[in-house]
Design an enzyme around this catalytic site. Structure first.
Site, PDB file in Angstrom:
ATOM      1  N   ILE A  33       0.828  -1.206   0.000  1.00  0.00           N
ATOM      2  CA  ILE A  33       0.000   0.000   0.000  1.00  0.00           C
ATOM      3  C   ILE A  33       0.868   1.264   0.000  1.00  0.00           C
ATOM      4  CG2 ILE A  33      -1.510   1.368   1.508  1.00  0.00           C
ATOM      5  CD1 ILE A  33      -2.938  -1.261   2.261  1.00  0.00           C
ATOM      6  N   ASP A  79      14.746   0.871  11.446  1.00  0.00           N
ATOM      7  CA  ASP A  79      13.671   0.151  12.128  1.00  0.00           C
ATOM      8  C   ASP A  79      12.893   1.198  12.921  1.00  0.00           C
ATOM      9  OD1 ASP A  79      12.100  -1.344  13.928  1.00  0.00           O
ATOM     10  OD2 ASP A  79      13.549  -2.996  13.937  1.00  0.00           O
ATOM     11  N   LYS A 139       7.536  12.257  16.240  1.00  0.00           N
ATOM     12  CA  LYS A 139       8.489  13.065  17.040  1.00  0.00           C
ATOM     13  C   LYS A 139       9.659  13.556  16.185  1.00  0.00           C
ATOM     14  CE  LYS A 139       8.849  13.895  20.945  1.00  0.00           C
ATOM     15  NZ  LYS A 139       8.933  13.353  22.290  1.00  0.00           N
ATOM     16  N   SER A 156      -3.963   2.977   9.135  1.00  0.00           N
ATOM     17  CA  SER A 156      -4.518   2.199  10.239  1.00  0.00           C
ATOM     18  C   SER A 156      -5.234   0.966   9.666  1.00  0.00           C
ATOM     19  CB  SER A 156      -5.455   3.109  11.048  1.00  0.00           C
ATOM     20  OG  SER A 156      -5.995   2.451  12.138  1.00  0.00           O
ATOM     21  N   LYS A 174      -3.554  -0.346  16.349  1.00  0.00           N
ATOM     22  CA  LYS A 174      -4.194   0.559  15.380  1.00  0.00           C
ATOM     23  C   LYS A 174      -5.187   1.508  16.058  1.00  0.00           C
ATOM     24  CE  LYS A 174      -2.264  -1.048  11.529  1.00  0.00           C
ATOM     25  NZ  LYS A 174      -1.215  -0.296  10.835  1.00  0.00           N
ATOM     26  N   ILE A 203      -7.177  -5.316   0.646  1.00  0.00           N
ATOM     27  CA  ILE A 203      -6.495  -4.799  -0.545  1.00  0.00           C
ATOM     28  C   ILE A 203      -5.710  -5.936  -1.186  1.00  0.00           C
ATOM     29  CG2 ILE A 203      -4.852  -3.089  -1.429  1.00  0.00           C
ATOM     30  CD1 ILE A 203      -7.349  -1.812  -0.146  1.00  0.00           C
TER      31      ILE A 203
END
Ligand code: HXC
Length: 267
Positions: A33, A79, A139, A156, A174, A203
């Protein structure tokens, strides 16, 4: 019944140069996605940095994206669970492009497991990738996004709208992402920063779909709009949410699932 309408090329609706001069920072952009969102945004003139754990895969994807669009795309191996690695990726974006306008928090992990056998480490792993990874990305990017009065889109899901079996870890993560985005929207709105969520349904051709959907699942009957989602359906929603057409939209969750979550069967 008429056959379901496919998603159109976004350039049929939005100007090809609508994101010219802007920079997109995307976690999870190597494949699936998020790759499709980056590809589509680049077809509208954005330059991009894609962030993930697979250095070689990222390099190949970045090359492909740049060649196809003629825009610049660079890979950054990080990561999202490690704030220092995310910060280094942001520093690379700043050094290369001098700015970040748009951020996609899309890095995610998933597998099916019942709570009764889900180890603490397994639960923690997914919460750390999906939720803490989103926090670290926010952040690290926020100073640059404030400077550009930019926008966030968080990827999400819809699975936490009900108690979906074997998805405790992802549902918790989520739900947290949705909440985090809402707070970001409220706190940063006065500075001109927007934050929205896209919640994709099923999807086709994605790792999530392969892992989570029973073999042979057919969308007819389960999806009101009568077909499986394509990554382009999500990309088109992201183009809209990042575009000036969404200038007064923040703190929302856009569900892109052909209506599936309204009629999902618990099985
Ligand atoms: C039970 C499992 C498990 C499984 C891993 N674990 N897979 N537990 N069932 N199938 C446990 C491990 O046993 C270990 O706990 C802990 O999780 C950490 O596993 P590692 O493999 O060491 O972690 P890591 O290498 O960081 O892998 C992360 C991962 C992995 C998420 C677990 O699956 C991954 O990276 N996947 C690729 C990305 C991915 O899944 N993308 C799909 C996103 S789909 P113990 O206690 O044994 O040490 C998505 C869509 C959601 O998010 C919405 C869909 C509609």
């Amino acid at each position: 019944m008429s056959s379901p309408a496919p998603s159109p090329d976004s350039r049929a609706t939005f100007r090809p140069d609508v994101f010219k001069g802007k920079v997109l920072f995307c976690t999870g952009g190597r494949s699936g996605i998020c790759y499709s969102i980056v590809e589509t945004m680049m077809s509208h003139g954005v330059d991009a940095i894609i962030v993930g754990r697979d250095a070689k895969g990222l390099e190949e994807s970045a090359d492909r994206l740049a060649k196809k669009s003629g825009q610049k795309c660079i890979p950054a191996s990080a990561d999202v669970r490690d704030p220092d690695q995310v910060k280094k990726a942001v520093d690379l974006a700043q050094k290369t492009f001098g700015r970040i306008d748009f951020v996609i928090c899309g890095a995610a992990g998933n597998f099916l497991a019942p709570i009764s056998s889900l180890s603490e480490r397994a639960f923690r792993t997914v919460v750390e990738i999906d939720l803490l990874g989103t926090y670290h990305t926010i952040k690290a990017t926020l100073p640059l996004v404030r400077a550009s009065k930019g926008a966030y889109v968080h990827i999400s899901a819809t699975l936490h709208y009900r108690g979906l079996p074997y998805q405790a870890h992802v549902s918790a993560a989520k739900a947290g992402v949705d909440a985090l985005s809402g707070v970001l929207a409220v706190e940063e709105g006065p500075r001109g920063v927007r934050s929205n969520v896209i919640a994709p349904g099923p999807i086709g051709g994605t790792v999530g779909m392969d892992k989570l959907t029973p073999k042979g699942w057919k969308p007819e009957g389960d999806v009101p709009l009568g077909r499986m989602g394509e990554t382009l359906d999500i990309a088109n929603a992201a183009v809209f949410l990042f575009s000036p057409a969404a200038a007064w939209i923040t703190g929302t969750v856009t569900v892109v699932d052909g209506g599936e979550h309204h009629i999902r069967q618990m099985s």
